[in-house]
Structure formats: C-alpha cells, structure tokens
Design a protein around this motif. Sequence first.
Motif, short mmCIF file in Angstrom:
data_model
loop_
_atom_site.label_atom_id
_atom_site.label_comp_id
_atom_site.label_asym_id
_atom_site.label_seq_id
_atom_site.Cartn_x
_atom_site.Cartn_y
_atom_site.Cartn_z
N GLY A 31 78.66 4.80 18.10
CA GLY A 31 78.45 5.84 16.63
C GLY A 31 80.24 6.00 16.93
O GLY A 31 79.80 7.37 15.62
N LEU A 32 80.72 5.58 16.48
CA LEU A 32 82.51 4.81 16.16
C LEU A 32 82.28 4.27 15.30
O LEU A 32 82.07 2.62 15.83
CB LEU A 32 83.62 5.50 17.26
CG LEU A 32 85.13 6.13 16.91
CD1 LEU A 32 84.73 6.94 16.09
CD2 LEU A 32 85.93 5.54 17.82
N SER A 33 82.60 4.41 14.14
CA SER A 33 82.62 3.57 12.92
C SER A 33 83.45 3.41 12.01
O SER A 33 84.31 4.03 12.61
CB SER A 33 81.48 4.02 11.74
OG SER A 33 81.34 4.69 11.52
N THR A 66 76.08 14.09 24.25
CA THR A 66 75.76 13.99 22.74
C THR A 66 76.88 13.64 21.74
O THR A 66 78.21 14.02 22.15
CB THR A 66 74.82 15.54 22.27
OG1 THR A 66 74.10 15.45 22.67
CG2 THR A 66 74.68 15.86 20.39
N ASP A 67 76.63 13.16 21.02
CA ASP A 67 77.88 12.26 19.62
C ASP A 67 77.97 12.51 19.10
O ASP A 67 76.08 13.43 18.14
CB ASP A 67 78.41 10.31 19.83
CG ASP A 67 77.17 10.25 19.61
OD1 ASP A 67 76.98 10.54 18.28
OD2 ASP A 67 76.16 9.15 20.43
N ASP A 68 78.56 12.80 18.02
CA ASP A 68 78.67 13.67 16.20
C ASP A 68 79.04 12.35 15.99
O ASP A 68 79.12 12.17 14.40
CB ASP A 68 79.39 14.18 15.38
CG ASP A 68 80.70 13.91 16.22
OD1 ASP A 68 81.29 13.12 16.37
OD2 ASP A 68 81.57 15.01 15.63
N GLY A 69 78.83 10.62 15.72
CA GLY A 69 78.98 9.68 15.44
C GLY A 69 77.48 9.03 14.35
O GLY A 69 76.96 10.27 13.66
N VAL A 70 77.70 7.96 13.93
CA VAL A 70 76.94 7.96 12.80
C VAL A 70 75.34 8.03 12.87
O VAL A 70 74.85 7.72 12.17
CB VAL A 70 76.70 6.61 12.45
CG1 VAL A 70 78.92 6.05 12.15
CG2 VAL A 70 76.51 5.25 13.33
N GLY A 71 74.43 8.21 14.30
CA GLY A 71 73.31 8.17 14.72
C GLY A 71 72.11 6.64 14.20
O GLY A 71 73.04 5.75 13.73
N ILE A 72 70.81 6.59 14.46
CA ILE A 72 70.24 5.65 14.54
C ILE A 72 69.25 6.54 14.16
O ILE A 72 68.94 7.50 14.77
CB ILE A 72 70.12 5.02 15.74
CG1 ILE A 72 69.55 6.02 16.73
CG2 ILE A 72 71.50 4.16 16.59
CD1 ILE A 72 70.08 5.13 18.70
N ALA A 73 67.97 5.40 13.38
CA ALA A 73 67.22 6.28 12.91
C ALA A 73 65.67 6.17 14.50
O ALA A 73 66.13 5.89 15.41
CB ALA A 73 66.25 5.02 12.48
N PRO A 74 65.07 7.79 14.09
CA PRO A 74 64.35 7.97 15.25
C PRO A 74 62.97 6.65 16.12
O PRO A 74 63.35 6.51 17.17
CB PRO A 74 63.12 8.88 14.29
CG PRO A 74 64.23 9.41 13.62
CD PRO A 74 65.29 8.52 13.29
N GLU A 75 62.70 5.76 15.24
CA GLU A 75 61.96 4.36 15.64
C GLU A 75 62.91 4.44 16.57
O GLU A 75 62.31 3.49 17.82
CB GLU A 75 61.21 4.19 14.14
CG GLU A 75 62.35 3.22 13.18
CD GLU A 75 62.90 4.52 12.56
OE1 GLU A 75 63.09 4.16 11.35
OE2 GLU A 75 62.61 5.43 12.46
N VAL A 76 64.72 3.49 16.14
CA VAL A 76 64.90 3.00 16.73
C VAL A 76 65.88 3.36 18.23
O VAL A 76 65.84 3.15 19.48
CB VAL A 76 66.23 2.30 16.10
CG1 VAL A 76 67.53 1.09 16.84
CG2 VAL A 76 65.73 1.45 14.90
N PRO A 93 70.23 9.19 11.09
CA PRO A 93 71.13 8.13 10.63
C PRO A 93 71.82 9.79 10.45
O PRO A 93 71.87 10.37 10.13
CB PRO A 93 70.54 7.57 9.51
CG PRO A 93 69.80 7.21 9.91
CD PRO A 93 68.60 8.43 11.30
N GLY A 94 73.76 9.92 10.45
CA GLY A 94 74.28 10.17 10.20
C GLY A 94 74.64 11.91 10.53
O GLY A 94 75.66 12.03 10.60
N SER A 95 73.98 12.23 12.20
CA SER A 95 74.16 12.96 12.39
C SER A 95 74.48 13.15 13.38
O SER A 95 73.94 14.14 14.91
CB SER A 95 73.17 14.03 12.27
OG SER A 95 71.80 13.75 12.36
N GLY A 96 74.61 11.46 14.26
CA GLY A 96 74.88 12.04 16.29
C GLY A 96 73.32 10.79 16.81
O GLY A 96 72.83 11.13 16.35
N THR A 97 73.90 11.06 17.63
CA THR A 97 72.97 10.97 18.95
C THR A 97 73.01 11.35 20.31
O THR A 97 73.95 12.25 20.50
CB THR A 97 72.64 9.37 19.69
OG1 THR A 97 73.17 8.87 17.98
CG2 THR A 97 72.24 9.30 20.55
#
Length: 175
Positions: A78-80, A104-114, A156-160
């Motif tokens: 999450g930290l870039s 829950t983090d506010d990191g870079v996020g990942i695509a839902p399918e990933v 993407p862009g809104s965390g995980t």
Amino acid sequence: MCEIVESLATFYRISLSKGKEMITIREEFECIKAYIDIQQYRLKNRVRPIYKADEAIMDAVTLKLILQPIVENAILHGLSNEKEQITILIKGSFIQGSILLEVTDDGVGIAPEVADALLKEEGNGERKSGYGLRNVNERIKLHFGKEYGLSVRSSPGSGTSVYITLPYRNNEKEL
C-alpha cells in the motif's frame, strides 16, 4: 531505541505465547501494535495506525498472528514511493454473534479481480503473492469452519480493506 526493543520483546512474547496456538483478541491487538511500532521506526513514521476495538471482544480467543500478515501486506503493497504516508485502520467489532476484524488502508489499492484472486488456490504454481493472506484464511477455516475467514475489497487509488470473520469464543476450552 529503548521503545523499539520493548516493542520487539512484546511482539515475540505474544507471537511465541509459550507454544499456544490461541490468544485473546487483546493480545492480538498488543502484538500488532508492537509490530507497527517496529515498522514506524524502520519507515521513519510513514505508517499512521488507528486502532478501534469493542471492549466486548477483547477477551475472546482467536488464532495468534492473524493480523500481522495483513498489516504487513498493507505496508508493503500500500505504501509506494509516491505516497508519503499510509493510514491503517485496525478495527474489531462484535456483529451478529461473530467477531469482525477489519484492516483498512488508504494505500495505492489493487484491481478488484486481483483482490478476488488473492484468497483463491492457484494450481499452476505461478502465483507470486498472496501467501500470507491465504495462509491466514486457511488457518481460520481449518480451525473454526468454512463460514469464517477473510474477504478482500480494493480498488486502485483508494486503498484496500481485509475483513476477518471469526466465531466469538471466550474460552480456549470451547474450541
């Protein structure tokens, strides 16, 4: 430096827990706080933790080391380089007779399918990530039953967000 040594001692004391497989949610939160303190030192305060837990769940028992791999993933993925700081919410609630833990983090996020694929078995051996999450999920399911475990939501862009559903048990002998 003294605080880091104390955090390291706390982390190892709880994670080893005299060989016991089960600890209280309170101990799991103490362990993750110690882990994050260590990461704070290592990453020069780029991790901002927020802890919220219902007191009603703190004496319930669970498998040890279920939060650490999830928080480690949040920090690692999450930290870039572009992101100066990551905020990680670690929350625990009592909902409809079960315990719900949330990271829950506010990191870079990942695509839902990933995110969906992270918990699935890959038979071809090509998977290079997600072992920590799958390991925690499988340990929970093996110990408590298939209705418990992890779910992941991200974009993407809104965390995980990783959700952990556990049974409420207040005594190790019930298990």
